[in-house]
Each structure stands twice: as structure tokens, then as C-alpha cells.
Write a protein that holds these residues in place. Structure first.
Motif, PDB file in Angstrom:
ATOM      1  N   GLN A 230       0.832  -1.204   0.000  1.00 25.96           N
ATOM      2  CA  GLN A 230       0.000   0.000   0.000  1.00 25.96           C
ATOM      3  C   GLN A 230       0.869   1.257   0.000  1.00 25.96           C
TER       4      GLN A 230
ATOM      5  N   ARG B  17      -6.873   5.575 -12.582  1.00 35.62           N
ATOM      6  CA  ARG B  17      -6.509   5.280 -11.190  1.00 35.62           C
ATOM      7  C   ARG B  17      -5.575   6.335 -10.619  1.00 35.62           C
TER       8      ARG B  17
ATOM      9  N   GLU C 222      -6.979   4.761   5.740  1.00 38.53           N
ATOM     10  CA  GLU C 222      -6.644   3.507   5.073  1.00 38.53           C
ATOM     11  C   GLU C 222      -6.382   3.776   3.593  1.00 38.53           C
ATOM     12  N   TYR C 223      -5.626   2.889   2.979  1.00 44.62           N
ATOM     13  CA  TYR C 223      -5.375   3.046   1.547  1.00 44.62           C
ATOM     14  C   TYR C 223      -6.702   2.954   0.807  1.00 44.62           C
TER      15      TYR C 223
ATOM     16  N   LYS D 161      -9.798   2.280  -1.534  1.00 44.79           N
ATOM     17  CA  LYS D 161     -10.210   1.244  -2.471  1.00 44.79           C
ATOM     18  C   LYS D 161     -10.993   1.928  -3.584  1.00 44.79           C
TER      19      LYS D 161
ATOM     20  N   GLU E 138     -13.048   2.218  -6.886  1.00 48.11           N
ATOM     21  CA  GLU E 138     -13.955   1.469  -7.762  1.00 48.11           C
ATOM     22  C   GLU E 138     -13.986   2.171  -9.121  1.00 48.11           C
TER      23      GLU E 138
END
Length: 677
Positions: free
Chosen positions: A167, A303, A422-423, A425, A427
Motif C-alpha cells: 500500500q 486510477r 486507510e489506503y 479502495k 472502484e
């Protein structure tokens, strides 16, 4: 024998030569890519070659570099490129449609095809299992006209990837690790082929990041297999039918081998002013910054922007930092908007710019002198940003976003710990927002012949270049050190690039990053000529052939260097400049700017690779050598490739040979089209 993927791709397109490293080969080219900073010269070269219609499967002219229209010059160039593309049968990607490399990957890239591009980052298409090579514009013009691409057969450097990225690390950290290990010349005369189980965690756009910046290693190109990741990418683009599996044979061997355990990587950053000046981010954490730029062909994926948007969502970048975002294609900008990521970026203080290269090539977003700029871009050579005395750092989107929020260079892991985050996520949409309205399809040959390219007053003709004389006695007008880039020879930026179609005007910027007096001193010496002396890796960086043609226009006849970067070395030959290397690098130290050197017997370079150089100023002699093939020797002696071809057109015997070769090209084109159908 088992074959690696690079050799498979070359073998399937080999026109002549033997695949022995160092030997000259010729390969058939399926696709070409040109962009506006280099494309205007390519179109002028197509006119000089008398091309009737493109003979490739696909050729695309992009407008992505010079998007600022501060006066009429760029707009005139764009209209010239549009109409020239119509005349010669090329696709035309309008200004604002996107950076050539990710856009080509999205719309035209096909596994197994060859691609020649007049941009050094063309190897980015290797992410799809293509053999994509950056070359000078003249070589692209020849490819468009159906001629093969000549190059030295490279070694194949196999890099095995193992493990999975941790991560807060991403693909940019992989290529920065390669640069940290091997430097900007570590890939010279090599194709880098990535393989191994670590590939499973890298998307096609992740691979694009790595393949793109393989150019910073000096590599001929970079190749990835066409596997399930490529299949997924083409599916997202609505082009599932273009996918074919292409992988190395089991037990394939490589000329050179290396491996990277991805799980052992940490966030990395390249300090000013070279892409290989790489250290862990933690070692320079706390350094104050004034600018962060996210975008460019080096980090072009959805991304890459979405992760930055997720990090800054609900937060505000610090007042002293300009947070700039360059979407890399209209498609990606649309998807970011639909995801809500654009709103998150803007709310956090981002300035959203056009879909194009922009700050990467110094067309806007130039940083302040003495202030640090963090960029997700491929290069940080001195002055490339548009600021002569700049301080540019290269990093991942994660490092860039974390630093924009803190105002200092920040390890994203440390920032996440402090922010208790947190890293993210991410979508991503399963289907891209494909929009082809800004792609103009080529005309058929009958219609194309009715089009006349529109040339504004800022578009000049190619200069006439005289043959290389038997004897050159000339001053060393400039002596430079190691790693001189084409950005320093022919600078980019908003001042110079608008003259890219006007060689006499652009010539007055030549070497001014290093010595502002060079153009005027060259004009005073005149056509009697002059010499430039350089260090290691002379001419690294961009493929722009302006860095060969403008000094030649000013009278450059010979460059003596310790070593040359591949594309610039070829460009010098294409425009009739003799590139030779010191037999003993220590002789470099004995030469001073202003010394007069004498080279004789230059018309014998077809028979011998070594020449004696007489230092008339210091009454001494030393030896140099060239690495030119017989084909390149003919080009240099004639005063350049176009001069040689023009001479051959006047010879009936050579003309008949050219027709026969053209017929061979046509036969290949028919075969390729039949294969597609």
C-alpha cells in the motif's frame, strides 16, 4: 528454441538483417504516431518525399503538446496538421482530445503490432504487447510512406517481477527503482521485457507508467505480455476483438536478467535534475514545496487521478502550494467527472487544466525560480519545465497528493498514519466513457488528393543541407558535459515551441539553455561550419529532431562526444551531421571551447570507422570512431537522408530499385490488411 516476447515481435516483422545484438536490422511498421511538437516537420518531410497516401495500417497525428494559444502561431500549426493529415491519409486527434500515448493505447493500440512514433515515450504502447519505438520524425515519415524502420538489434533485458506492491506504492515506484539501480543510460541498446508472477497485480495502465519511463533508462523500448490484464483493458475500451494473447515461451532466455520483488519497494522520488537521481521519499521528507502537478503520459491512468482525488477528498491543500491537474485524455476527464473525482479535486484546491502534455513540456505551469515542484511526469531535465533555473522532482500520485496537503515532501505512509486513513479502495468503471468525436478519420486516397495543406506565415520549408565536405577545419563552438538533453539543445516551453515549424526562428533558441551566445556565434562563423564537443549520453531525452536540424542549420558539421543517446545519434545522421566518439575519453579533457580542430578524409568513412583529429590550437592529434552503418554513412555524406533520396530520384537505375522496394512494401500492406480482415 524458446523465444522471449521481444524477439517474437521482431521476428514477425523482420524485413532484413539478423537478430544478433549490435547488427542493423529493418522491421516493418504497422502504425505510426506523431504529435504536434514534432509532427509539423514530419508533414513537411512527407511533402519532400512526395508521398501520395499513408501506407501503414494506422497513422495518427495528435495535437497534445502546444495547446496554449497566446497568439496565432499554434492555431496555424494545428490547422496545418489537420489539413496535412487529410492530404496524406492520417487520423487526426484534435487539441484537447488527449495526450498521444494513453489516447493511442485506448483507441488504436493492438497487441502484436509495431508502432514508430516521433516521441521518445512511444514505448508506452509496449504495455499492450506492442513493439513500440520512439524515433526521429524523418524515420516516422519514411514509415508512413511504407519503408521499414532501421535500427541496431538490441539486447533483450528480462526483468522478472515478483510479489505485490505494498500500500501507498504504485507503478511509478517500480520504474523509479529501475532508474535508481541502473541510471539514465542503463537501458541503452536494450529492450526491457517484464515477466513473472508480479505482473498479475499490475493493470495495463500501470504497465504504461513503467513502459513510458523506460525511455528515461535509454532503452530502445519496453515490452509487456498481452495477457488477461490487457484483455481487461481492451474490454473496458469496447475493443475486445483486438485482443490476442502474446507471451514469452516457457524457459525463454534473455541477454541480460534482473528481478524486482515488488513487495520490498517503498515510495521513491527523483530529485532535481535527472530522472535517475532517486532516493526514498522518507530521506527528503520535510523539504518545502510550492507546486504539485498530477498528470502527463507518465501517470496517465484513471486510477492515478482517482487515488489523488480520494486522498484530498474533504481536505484542503495548503495555501502556499499550487495544485495542478492535467487530465491525460478527454475520456479520462469524463470518467473522473462521472465518479465525482473532479469535484473532490476542485474542492481541495486543484486547478484543472486541458487534457494534454502542458506542464510536462513547459507549456504552462512553469514553477517559480528556487521553489520545489513535485510532478508525476517522466522528466526533470534542467529547464524542461519552462523555468530555466527550476527545481523539479518526480514522484507517484500518492506522494504528490500527500505533499500537496502538507506543503512539504511527504511520505504517503507517514501522512496516512497521521491522517488515520486507510489506503483507498478505488472502484473504477467497468466500461470507459469512449467518445471518438474528436478523432477525425482519414480521407480515402481520391478525396485526399484534392486537399492542399494550409500553411500559415510561421511555417517554413525544410532547409537545403549541403553534403559533408572531405575536410572540416572548424572551431569548437561549444563544449558541454555529460547527460546533455535535447531539451537543452533545442528547448521546449512557451517561448520556443511555437516556432517548431519555422527552423530559422527556432534555430535562434539552440543551446541557449547552456550558452545564450551560441546562435549568434554560430551565425558569425557561418557555413564554414563548427564543431560541438560533448560528454557521456549526449542528446538524451526527447526524440525531437529539431535538436539535430537547428544546430545543423546554424552550421554544425561534427559532434565529438564520449557517447550518444540512440535517437539523437540517428537524428544527427538523418540531417548530415557526423557523430563520432572519442577512442580515449581522456581526450575530452584536453579540448577547450574555441580550439580549432581539423578532420580530413571524411569521404573515406565508408571504408574506415576511425579518424584522426588534429587539434590545431594545441598541436596534438587524437583519434575518434563512428558507429554508422553503410546506409547511415551515405546519409551523412549526402548532407542528410532527404538529400540522399532526392539525389536517388534523379538516378534512373536507383529509381527502378526504389520502385521495386515500394512494391515489396505494398505486398506487405496487402498481406497485413488481409490478416486483419
Amino acid at each position: 528454441m524458446p523465444m522471449n516476447l521481444a524477439r517474437k515481435l521482431i521476428a514477425s516483422h523482420l524485413e532484413s538483417g539478423v537478430m544478433t545484438p549490435g547488427e542493423e536490422i529493418a522491421i516493418r511498421i504497422d502504425q505510426t504516431l506523431t504529435q504536434d511538437a514534432t509532427g509539423t516537420l514530419v508533414m513537411q518531410e512527407l511533402e519532400a518525399l512526395g508521398l501520395d497516401h499513408a501506407r501503414t495500417e494506422v497513422s495518427v497525428q495528435y495535437v497534445d503538446h502546444n495547446l496554449l494559444q497566446t497568439d496565432e502561431k499554434n492555431a496555424e500549426d494545428h490547422e496545418y496538421l489537420r489539413t496535412a493529415a487529410q492530404r496524406f491519409g492520417l487520423w487526426f486527434s484534435k487539441a484537447g482530445n488527449g495526450v498521444s500515448h494513453p489516447t493511442h493505447m485506448q483507441r488504436f493500440g493492438v497487441p502484436g503490432r509495431t508502432l514508430a512514433g516521433s516521441d521518445s515515450h512511444t514505448p508506452a504502447a509496449g504495455s499492450l504487447g506492442m513493439l513500440a519505438i520512439g524515433v526521429g520524425g524523418l524515420e516516422v515519415a519514411l514509415a508512413i510512406s511504407g519503408r521499414p524502420l532501421h535500427l541496431r538489434m538490441p539486447q533483450v533485458w528480462g526483468v522478472r517481477l515478483e510479489g505485490e506492491l505494498p500500500q501507498w506504492c504504485s507503478a511509478k515506484d517500480v520504474i523509479l527503482e529501475m532508474l535508481r539501480r541502473h541510471g539514465v543510460s542503463g537501458g541503452v541498446n536494450r529492450i526491457i521485457e517484464y515477466h513473472g508472477p508480479g505482473l498479475a497485480g499490475l493493470s495495463a495502465m500501470d504497465r504504461h507508467v513503467i513502459a513510458n519511463m523506460g525511455a528515461e533508462l535509454g532503452a530502445t523500448t519496453t515490452v509487456f505480455p498481452s495477457d488477461e490484464a490487457v484483455r481487461a483493458f481492451l474490454g473496458e475500451e469496447g475493443r475486445e476483438s483486438d485482443w490476442v494473447e502474446l507471451v514469452a515461451d516457457p524457459d525463454a532466455d534473455y541477454d541480460v536478467e534482473d528481478s524486482i520483488d515488488l513487495s520490498g519497494l517503498e515510495p521513491l522520488i527523483a530529485r532535481p535534475s535527472s530522472p535517475d537521481n532517486v532516493v526514498p521519499v522518507r530521506e527528503v521528507a520535510g523539504t518545502e514545496i510550492a507546486q504539485v502537478v498530477i498528470g502527463s503520459s507518465a501517470n496517465p491512468g484513471l486510477r492515478d487521478f482517482a487515488i489523488a482525488a480520494a486522498m484530498v477528498a474533504g481536505r484542503q491543500t495548503v495555501p502556499q502550494v499550487s495544485f495542478d491537474v492535467n487530465p491525460t485524455s478527454r475520456e479520462i476527464l469524463t470518467d473522473l467527472t462521472r465518479m465525482g473525482a473532479v469535484t473532490e479535486l476542485v474542492a481541495a484546491g486543484a486547478r484543472i487544466h486541458q487534457a494534454g502534455c502542458m506542464g510536462c513540456i513547459g507549456m504552462g505551469q512553469a514553477p517559480a525560480v528556487g521553489r520545489n515542484s513535485l510532478r508525476t511526469m517522466p522528466r526533470n531535465f534542467p529547464g524542461r519545465s519552462g523555468t530555466k533555473e527550476d527545481s523539479v522532482w518526480l514522484c507517484s500520485p500518492e506522494t504528490a497528493a500527500a505533499s500537496a496537503l502538507t506543503g512539504v515532501i511527504t511520505d504517503p505512509r507517514a501522512w496516512a498514519h497521521t491522517a488515520r486513513m486507510e489506503y483507498p479502495k478505488i472502484e473504477l468503471p467497468g466500461r470507459a466513457s469512449v467518445n471518438t468525436t474528436m478523432l477525425v478519420a482519414p480521407l480515402d486516397p481520391e478525396q485526399a488528393h484534392t486537399v492542399r495543406p494550409v500553411k500559415g506565415p510561421n511555417i517554413s520549408s525544410l532547409p537545403d543541407l549541403t553534403p559533408l565536405p572531405e575536410r572540416v577545419e572548424a572551431p569548437v563552438l561549444l563544449k558541454v558535459g555529460d547527460g546533455i538533453s535535447t531539451d537543452e539543445i533545442s528547448p521546449a516551453g512557451a517561448r520556443a515551441l511555437p516556432f517548431r515549424s519555422n527552423i530559422p526562428k527556432l534555430a535562434m533558441f539552440t543551446f541557449t539553455q547552456i550558452d545564450e551566445s551560441y546562435p549568434e556565434r554560430a551565425r558569425q562563423v557561418g557555413e564554414s561550419g563548427h564543431i560541438v564537443v560533448g560528454g557521456e549520453n549526449y542528446g538524451q531525452g526527447s526524440s525531437r529532431e529539431h535538436a539535430a536540424i537547428t544546430p545543423r542549420y546554424l552550421g554544425l558539421r561534427v559532434v565529438i562526444a564520449k557517447s550518444f543517446a540512440r535517437i539523437h545519434w540517428q537524428n544527427l545522421a538523418n540531417f548530415g551531421v557526423l557523430a563520432v566518439e572519442f577512442d580515449d575519453p581522456a581526450d575530452y579533457d584536453s579540448i577547450e571551447q574555441g580550439d580549432t580542430l581539423l578532420l580530413e578524409g571524411l569521404h573515406d568513412i565508408a571504408r574506415t570507422t576511425r579518424l584522426r583529429v588534429r587539434d590545431m590550437t594545441n598541436d596534438r592529434t587524437f583519434t575518434v570512431h563512428h558507429r554508422l552503418s553503410p546506409r547511415q554513412v551515405d546519409d551523412v555524406l549526402a548532407g542528410g537522408l532527404i538529400s540522399r533520396l532526392a539525389h536517388e530520384q534523379q538516378s534512373p537505375e536507383e529509381g527502378s530499385n526504389r520502385v521495386e522496394a515500394h512494391s515489396v512494401v505494398e505486398a506487405h500492406s496487402v498481406t497485413a490488411k488481409g490478416d486483419r480482415d
